[in-house]
Design a protein around this motif. Structure first.
Motif, PDB file in Angstrom:
ATOM      1  N   LEU A  33      37.663  39.970  23.351  1.00 39.63           N
ATOM      2  CA  LEU A  33      37.060  41.283  23.935  1.00 39.63           C
ATOM      3  C   LEU A  33      36.515  41.278  25.143  1.00 39.63           C
ATOM      4  O   LEU A  33      35.526  40.221  25.446  1.00 39.63           O
ATOM      5  CB  LEU A  33      36.139  41.702  22.748  1.00 39.63           C
ATOM      6  CG  LEU A  33      35.238  43.000  22.842  1.00 39.63           C
ATOM      7  CD1 LEU A  33      36.336  44.212  22.875  1.00 39.63           C
ATOM      8  CD2 LEU A  33      34.272  43.143  21.803  1.00 39.63           C
ATOM      9  N   ARG A  34      36.607  42.236  25.852  1.00 40.36           N
ATOM     10  CA  ARG A  34      35.847  42.356  27.279  1.00 40.36           C
ATOM     11  C   ARG A  34      35.487  44.106  27.387  1.00 40.36           C
ATOM     12  O   ARG A  34      36.411  45.128  27.270  1.00 40.36           O
ATOM     13  CB  ARG A  34      36.510  41.996  28.361  1.00 40.36           C
ATOM     14  CG  ARG A  34      35.831  42.145  29.472  1.00 40.36           C
ATOM     15  CD  ARG A  34      36.769  41.679  30.950  1.00 40.36           C
ATOM     16  NE  ARG A  34      35.814  41.692  31.996  1.00 40.36           N
ATOM     17  CZ  ARG A  34      36.384  41.888  33.434  1.00 40.36           C
ATOM     18  NH1 ARG A  34      37.516  41.268  33.444  1.00 40.36           N
ATOM     19  NH2 ARG A  34      35.580  41.842  34.234  1.00 40.36           N
ATOM     20  N   THR A  35      34.362  44.254  27.374  1.00 38.78           N
ATOM     21  CA  THR A  35      33.759  45.415  27.230  1.00 38.78           C
ATOM     22  C   THR A  35      34.047  46.186  28.399  1.00 38.78           C
ATOM     23  O   THR A  35      34.172  45.788  29.532  1.00 38.78           O
ATOM     24  CB  THR A  35      32.185  45.495  26.935  1.00 38.78           C
ATOM     25  OG1 THR A  35      31.553  44.697  27.795  1.00 38.78           O
ATOM     26  CG2 THR A  35      31.911  44.955  25.506  1.00 38.78           C
ATOM     27  N   PRO A  36      34.203  47.510  28.472  1.00 38.26           N
ATOM     28  CA  PRO A  36      34.446  48.071  29.754  1.00 38.26           C
ATOM     29  C   PRO A  36      33.675  48.132  30.719  1.00 38.26           C
ATOM     30  O   PRO A  36      33.725  48.407  31.976  1.00 38.26           O
ATOM     31  CB  PRO A  36      34.514  49.720  29.372  1.00 38.26           C
ATOM     32  CG  PRO A  36      35.107  49.667  27.823  1.00 38.26           C
ATOM     33  CD  PRO A  36      34.076  48.272  27.346  1.00 38.26           C
ATOM     34  N   ASP A  37      32.163  47.784  30.403  1.00 41.88           N
ATOM     35  CA  ASP A  37      31.033  47.541  31.674  1.00 41.88           C
ATOM     36  C   ASP A  37      30.837  46.045  31.877  1.00 41.88           C
ATOM     37  O   ASP A  37      29.808  45.912  32.539  1.00 41.88           O
ATOM     38  CB  ASP A  37      29.954  48.473  31.030  1.00 41.88           C
ATOM     39  CG  ASP A  37      29.484  47.839  29.731  1.00 41.88           C
ATOM     40  OD1 ASP A  37      30.080  46.993  29.027  1.00 41.88           O
ATOM     41  OD2 ASP A  37      28.180  48.019  29.362  1.00 41.88           O
TER      42      ASP A  37
END
Length: 154
Positions: A128-132
């Motif tokens: 998971l890599r958050t959009p921010d």
């Protein structure tokens, strides 16, 4: 030194043509369903030919760790491996075969917003890599069994 153009904001471009070439920076969203002829696949072939994957490599002075999740349309696969650099010994080397979505998923996002998961009895992996975020986080290889130390090969 050769200066590269910035990476495209999306693939394919608005005209449905993939932007071939070498670019600098993060790649935007990839949606191959929007490909225009002659690059587009017929609808019946997309599920069988579509392949998506996320791969991560982590290093410290002591350990190198690699992990991947691949969704192949008709099946999915994942692997996790770690090597002790100082001892030159593998710590774990696991490859698993599983079912495609919904048990395995790989997002179209290649950088921010990247997400992937893989589940089989006894193991699950998640990216998971958050959009921010500028960092890949929340990477979880998990197993219900204690990992076994692998024997050196070669």
């Amino acid at each position: 030194m050769l200066a590269l153009s910035p990476s495209p904001p999306e693939v394919p471009g608005p005209d449905g043509v993939p932007p071939f070439g070498a670019y600098a920076g993060e790649l935007g969203p990839v949606n191959l369903d929007r490909l225009a002829p002659p690059h587009a696949l017929p609808g019946w072939a997309r599920r069988l030919r579509r392949k998506r994957w996320h791969y991560a490599l982590y290093t410290t002075p002591e350990v190198v760790v690699v992990m991947a999740i691949a969704e192949l349309g008709y099946a999915a696969n994942a692997f996790f491996a770690a090597v002790d650099i100082r001892e030159k010994q593998p710590l774990i080397d696991t490859t698993l075969l599983g079912l495609p979505a919904p048990l395995s998923t790989v997002s179209d996002a290649m950088s921010r917003g990247l997400a992937g998961s893989f589940r089989v009895p006894g193991a699950r992996f998640r990216f998971l890599r958050t959009p921010d975020s500028d960092l890949l986080g929340d990477v979880h290889p998990a197993a219900t069994e204690t990992p076994r130390r692998c024997a050196a090969t070669g």
